[in-house]
Design a protein around this motif. Structure first.
Motif, PDB file in Angstrom:
ATOM      1  N   LEU A  96      58.179 117.384  34.462  1.00 27.70           N
ATOM      2  CA  LEU A  96      59.020 116.205  34.286  1.00 27.70           C
ATOM      3  C   LEU A  96      60.090 116.094  35.361  1.00 27.70           C
ATOM      4  N   ASP A  97      60.268 117.160  36.151  1.00 30.62           N
ATOM      5  CA  ASP A  97      61.240 117.155  37.253  1.00 30.62           C
ATOM      6  C   ASP A  97      60.612 117.894  38.422  1.00 30.62           C
ATOM      7  N   LEU A  98      59.938 117.157  39.290  1.00 31.35           N
ATOM      8  CA  LEU A  98      59.194 117.782  40.374  1.00 31.35           C
ATOM      9  C   LEU A  98      60.096 118.497  41.368  1.00 31.35           C
ATOM     10  N   SER A  99      61.392 118.162  41.375  1.00 33.53           N
ATOM     11  CA  SER A  99      62.291 118.844  42.300  1.00 33.53           C
ATOM     12  C   SER A  99      62.432 120.319  41.964  1.00 33.53           C
ATOM     13  N   THR A 100      62.045 120.729  40.750  1.00 31.22           N
ATOM     14  CA  THR A 100      62.092 122.150  40.404  1.00 31.22           C
ATOM     15  C   THR A 100      61.106 122.953  41.251  1.00 31.22           C
ATOM     16  N   MET A 101      60.162 122.289  41.912  1.00 37.12           N
ATOM     17  CA  MET A 101      59.244 122.978  42.815  1.00 37.12           C
ATOM     18  C   MET A 101      59.936 123.421  44.100  1.00 37.12           C
ATOM     19  N   ALA A 102      61.176 122.984  44.300  1.00 31.81           N
ATOM     20  CA  ALA A 102      61.886 123.318  45.541  1.00 31.81           C
ATOM     21  C   ALA A 102      62.330 124.770  45.596  1.00 31.81           C
ATOM     22  N   SER A 103      62.344 125.468  44.475  1.00 36.12           N
ATOM     23  CA  SER A 103      62.806 126.859  44.465  1.00 36.12           C
ATOM     24  C   SER A 103      61.824 127.745  45.217  1.00 36.12           C
ATOM     25  N   GLY A 104      62.253 128.283  46.354  1.00 34.86           N
ATOM     26  CA  GLY A 104      61.395 129.222  47.058  1.00 34.86           C
ATOM     27  C   GLY A 104      61.162 130.472  46.236  1.00 34.86           C
ATOM     28  N   THR A 105      62.225 130.989  45.605  1.00 32.07           N
ATOM     29  CA  THR A 105      62.133 132.122  44.690  1.00 32.07           C
ATOM     30  C   THR A 105      63.102 131.872  43.545  1.00 32.07           C
ATOM     31  N   GLU A 286      61.695 137.310  62.930  1.00 32.67           N
ATOM     32  CA  GLU A 286      61.506 138.339  61.908  1.00 32.67           C
ATOM     33  C   GLU A 286      62.173 137.927  60.603  1.00 32.67           C
ATOM     34  N   GLY A 287      63.318 137.262  60.696  1.00 38.58           N
ATOM     35  CA  GLY A 287      64.003 136.786  59.501  1.00 38.58           C
ATOM     36  C   GLY A 287      63.185 135.768  58.728  1.00 38.58           C
ATOM     37  N   VAL A 288      62.423 134.944  59.442  1.00 41.36           N
ATOM     38  CA  VAL A 288      61.536 133.994  58.776  1.00 41.36           C
ATOM     39  C   VAL A 288      60.498 134.740  57.951  1.00 41.36           C
ATOM     40  N   TYR A 289      59.891 135.774  58.525  1.00 43.07           N
ATOM     41  CA  TYR A 289      58.881 136.551  57.802  1.00 43.07           C
ATOM     42  C   TYR A 289      59.469 137.206  56.553  1.00 43.07           C
ATOM     43  N   HIS A 290      60.727 137.630  56.635  1.00 42.63           N
ATOM     44  CA  HIS A 290      61.348 138.339  55.514  1.00 42.63           C
ATOM     45  C   HIS A 290      61.812 137.401  54.401  1.00 42.63           C
ATOM     46  N   THR A 291      62.071 136.141  54.721  1.00 44.69           N
ATOM     47  CA  THR A 291      62.734 135.282  53.727  1.00 44.69           C
ATOM     48  C   THR A 291      61.986 134.002  53.395  1.00 44.69           C
ATOM     49  N   VAL A 292      60.939 133.664  54.126  1.00 45.70           N
ATOM     50  CA  VAL A 292      60.185 132.428  53.889  1.00 45.70           C
ATOM     51  C   VAL A 292      58.738 132.790  53.562  1.00 45.70           C
ATOM     52  N   GLY A 293      58.243 132.295  52.466  1.00 52.90           N
ATOM     53  CA  GLY A 293      56.903 132.649  52.022  1.00 52.90           C
ATOM     54  C   GLY A 293      55.816 132.171  52.959  1.00 52.90           C
ATOM     55  N   GLY A 294      54.674 132.826  52.892  1.00 57.65           N
ATOM     56  CA  GLY A 294      53.499 132.439  53.667  1.00 57.65           C
ATOM     57  C   GLY A 294      52.316 132.181  52.743  1.00 57.65           C
ATOM     58  N   ARG A 295      51.121 132.190  53.311  1.00 53.86           N
ATOM     59  CA  ARG A 295      49.911 131.945  52.534  1.00 53.86           C
ATOM     60  C   ARG A 295      49.481 133.217  51.798  1.00 53.86           C
ATOM     61  N   THR A 296      49.006 133.044  50.589  1.00 60.37           N
ATOM     62  CA  THR A 296      48.526 134.175  49.805  1.00 60.37           C
ATOM     63  C   THR A 296      47.278 134.796  50.423  1.00 60.37           C
ATOM     64  N   PRO A 297      47.093 136.114  50.284  1.00 60.13           N
ATOM     65  CA  PRO A 297      45.773 136.675  50.564  1.00 60.13           C
ATOM     66  C   PRO A 297      44.817 136.279  49.438  1.00 60.13           C
ATOM     67  N   SER A 298      43.541 136.474  49.652  1.00 57.63           N
ATOM     68  CA  SER A 298      42.578 136.158  48.597  1.00 57.63           C
ATOM     69  C   SER A 298      41.354 137.041  48.704  1.00 57.63           C
TER      70      SER A 298
END
Length: 756
Positions: A96-105, A286-298
């Motif tokens: 009901l509030d799509l902005s809740t998807m904004a949470s990275g963690t 390096e900070g991007v890798y530590h704090t911003v998510g990437g693609r999941t393995p599968s």
């Protein structure tokens, strides 16, 4: 066979600008350095921030020694959970509030001593210079109580649980008894695939410049969804949304990594509030890798059963991917398998494990990019088993309707895409035997795969302002990540209003504008176009109403549907009035019209559409590789991609988007992987020195073609081009390698050791 309908749900327009290869309106600003990105804004008293990252995967910080850091000349403050006013917690996801998807963690940074992954920011140093901030951050000493952590994806795979279904992105499906049909099939293949984690490497690393003035916040940020970011920050910092202005006119690449609010943004805003200074926080690579998510393995299993003639009797596609204990976005890995093949029996299942790692996030075609690798590789292997041409096998199983539920396809031109692609690629020259084609010492292979990505339309509000001089201003908080947002909407507006394109100005990238669509899901252009078209109709109706008031107007007695918008006005044949004349006659210096669209409407429309039909962009990927039989080196030597993406607004920018997707897919196939130490959860290659992406020497000339046939159920017939280009690419490369060498590689990337 092409499926078309008479039904049209959106206003469409034709004209002289849509479809042309118009140069980007922001091209000059970007190539001359005039464009200013998030880290390039200066304020009086600007300070700089640097992060201190955790070095364990799970536990608690028991002590922080910042004495040396505070003694560094120029240090203003060292912020930790011990001295920083807390933010409010991140909201839980709600449809009901799509902005809740904004949470990275879900982590409430600096409000807790808990460590949830290796690399989590645990302190922020603010200093007068970036050099002082970074140096002081290196001197902060953290002591931990370490707790057991689960960081080994492969070891946790047996513990995966079924991913929950949701009405927008279904995750599982059954039709008939696929297991029994597979066992009874005269011909079958049953393969297990794996794909590694991947990380975002945008040209512009994440950066934030935050300025508080009392309870008012100005934020310069590279954002893919300004409205969501604004609402998220208002919640976390306890201020009204109207107090926050997010400025994001230029985004130096996103691909999903800038669609959520990550630690760097939150901590820059927190540091600015705590210190009373304007603060800039530019993440290192390096900070991007530590704090911003990437693609999941599968890991994926694809099993196919068929008759001796190649008719699919069973299709089983299951997957295991990961999220984090503190967030993460499950991916629609089996999405393509729901719609691409007319199998009599189908079983689809997506499963998840939760690890003590940074939350994963969307990355160009999340789910479809890795899902089509497995599906299209398995289809190719079935063709080898049957001794059948892989295109013939695909076309034999091309469905007339959605295989699972019998829903109609709003647009489906895969037969045409394969026919055109085979002709331009020279598919008939392919020797069907493995390892039979050579060019000197090189083994030559040719492979194909199907591209697929669902078509979306997101909420978008737009205002059009017509001025007395005949110029039109488009206002919407859209996003420009390099795809030509303003250019495309200017083309659409110019045709809709019948004015020269030079008369259109597009304002975007600002939260003070009407809320635009997020730049994700290949949906921004179509979503904004719907708003532009709706607002232009309102504007023309209002103009006609003004004109009718004048007794001498040639438009009196006319209905809008009788009129043509052209030459800067409304006309019926040779009779009509320019907009300037209408406004002057009414004593007006401008006229505005708006279209508003909200999240509830998006959800309702999506659910309704999902019950009625299937909307998607698709295409045929053709790849030629050369493989050195002695070293295992793989070179992509030719590429042809033919795409069914509906209406193409701008030939030049569409070509660029599709080529970019293919390049990214080649990187996924041959080079890219994030290496995570399964014992510690530490990323081992967090930089472009060790995480390899394609360079010019790795990429051949890419021949991109599209069918340019509109989808009648989408605004202007648009299906989206940003993400479909990467889908099927890794499979086409793997299939070409299989043809060249006879070896089926099921684990990406395709490195030398897997071919020797």
């Amino acid at each position: 066979m092409t499926t078309k309908y008479a039904e049209t749900t959106e206003t469409t327009t034709g004209g002289k600008y849509v479809g042309r290869p118009v140069d980007r309106l922001d091209g000059l600003a970007k190539t001359t350095g005039e464009a200013r990105f998030a880290a390039e804004h200066r304020y009086p008293g600007l300070a700089y921030a640097a992060l201190v990252h955790a070095t364990i995967a799970r536990g608690r910080v028991t002590a922080i020694d910042a004495v040396e850091a505070r003694a560094v000349r120029g240090v203003i403050e060292v912020l930790t959970h011990e001295n920083t006013p807390p933010m409010k917690p991140a909201p839980k996801f709600s449809m009901l509030d799509l902005s809740t998807m904004a949470s990275g963690t879900s982590v409430n940074y600096l409000a807790t001593d808990e460590v949830h992954w290796s690399g989590q920011p645990m302190a922020v140093v603010v200093a007068e210079t970036p050099e002082a901030a970074r140096y002081a951050a290196s001197l902060v000493r953290l002591t931990y109580e370490e707790l057991p952590a689960v960081t080994d994806f492969a070891a946790e795979e047996p513990n995966a649980v079924r991913q929950r279904n949701n009405p927008v992105l279904p995750t599982s499906a059954d039709k008939g008894d696929a297991k029994a049909a597979l066992a009874a099939a005269p011909v079958s293949v049953d393969l297990r695939f794996s794909t590694p984690p991947y990380h975002h490497n945008a040209l512009e690393p994440h950066a934030t410049t935050a300025v508080w003035d009392g309870d008012n916040l100005t934020l310069h940020e590279g954002a893919q969804n300004i409205p969501w970011m604004r609402k998220h920050l208002a919640l976390r910092f306890g201020v009204p949304e109207r107090n926050i202005r997010v400025l994001s006119p230029f985004v130096g690449g996103g691909f999903g990594g800038k669609g959520s609010v990550w630690a760097g943004t939150l901590l820059a805003v927190l540091a600015a509030r705590a210190t009373g200074r304007a603060v800039k926080l530019a993440l290192t690579r390096e900070g991007v890798y530590h704090t911003v998510g990437g693609r999941t393995p599968s890991t994926q299993r694809v099993a196919l059963g068929a008759t001796a003639e190649g008719d699919l009797t069973a299709l089983i596609h299951t997957s295991v991917s990961r999220t984090s204990r503190v967030g993460g976005m499950p991916e629609q890995i089996t999405s393509g398998s729901r719609h691409l093949y007319a199998a009599q029996n189908v079983h689809l299942s997506q499963n998840l494990v939760q690890l003590d790692l940074l939350a994963n996030t969307a990355m160009r075609a999340p789910g479809e990019s890795i899902g089509t690798f497995a599906l299209e590789s398995a289809v190719d292997e079935l063709a080898w088993t049957l001794g059948m041409d892989p295109i013939e096998l695909r076309m034999r199983n091309e469905p007339e309707r959605d295989p699972l539920h019998g829903r109609r396809f709003t647009h489906r031109m895969l037969r045409e895409a394969y026919e055109l692609g085979a002709q331009h690629f020279g598919w008939r020259e392919r020797d069907p035997r493995a390892g039979a084609m050579r060019d000197g010492r090189w083994l030559v292979g040719m492979g194909v795969a199907t591209a697929y990505h669902p078509a979306w339309r997101m909420p978008a509000s737009v205002t059009l302002r017509l001025n007395a001089d005949g110029t039109v201003v488009v206002r919407s908080g859209m996003h420009e990540m390099g795809m030509g947002t303003a250019t495309a909407q200017a083309q659409i507006t110019a045709d809709a209003m019948g004015v020269p394109m030079e008369a259109v100005r597009v304002e975007y990238g600002d939260s003070e504008l009407p809320p635009g669509p997020g730049a994700g899901g290949s949906a921004q252009t179509a979503s904004a176009a719907a708003g532009v078209l709706a607002a232009s109709e309102k504007l023309k109706k209002a103009l006609l109403a003004l004109a009718r008031r004048a007794p001498s107007s040639p438009l009196r007695g006319r209905r809008l549907e009788e009129l043509e918008a052209r030459d800067g006005g409304l006309f019926h044949g040779a009779a009509g009035q320019t907009y300037a004349e209408i406004l002057a006659g009414a004593g007006r210096d401008h006229l505005e019209a708006s279209h508003k669209s909200g999240a509830l409407g998006f959800v309702a429309r999506t659910l309704r559409d999902n019950r009625r039909f299937v909307k998607a962009a698709s295409g045929a990927q053709f790849c030629e590789v050369r493989v050195d039989p002695e070293t295992g080196e793989v070179r992509v030597s030719r590429w042809v991609g033919v795409f069914d993406v509906g209406t193409v607004i701008n030939q030049k920018t569409a070509n660029s988007q599709l080529r970019g997707g293919i390049v990214m897919g080649i990187g996924m196939a041959l080079q890219e992987e994030t290496l995570v130490d399964p014992r510690t959860g530490r990323i081992m290659n967090p930089s472009l020195a060790e995480y390899h992406v394609p360079v010019h020497a790795d990429i051949p000339r890419i021949d991109v073609r599209y069918l340019d046939d509109p989808d009648p159920t989408m605004p202007l017939g648009l299906l989206g081009v940003g993400e479909v280009g990467i889908t099927g690419v890794a499979a086409a490369v793997a299939n070409a390698v299989r043809h060249a060498t006879g070896k089926r590689v099921v684990d990406l990337p395709i490195t030398l050791d897997k071919l020797l």
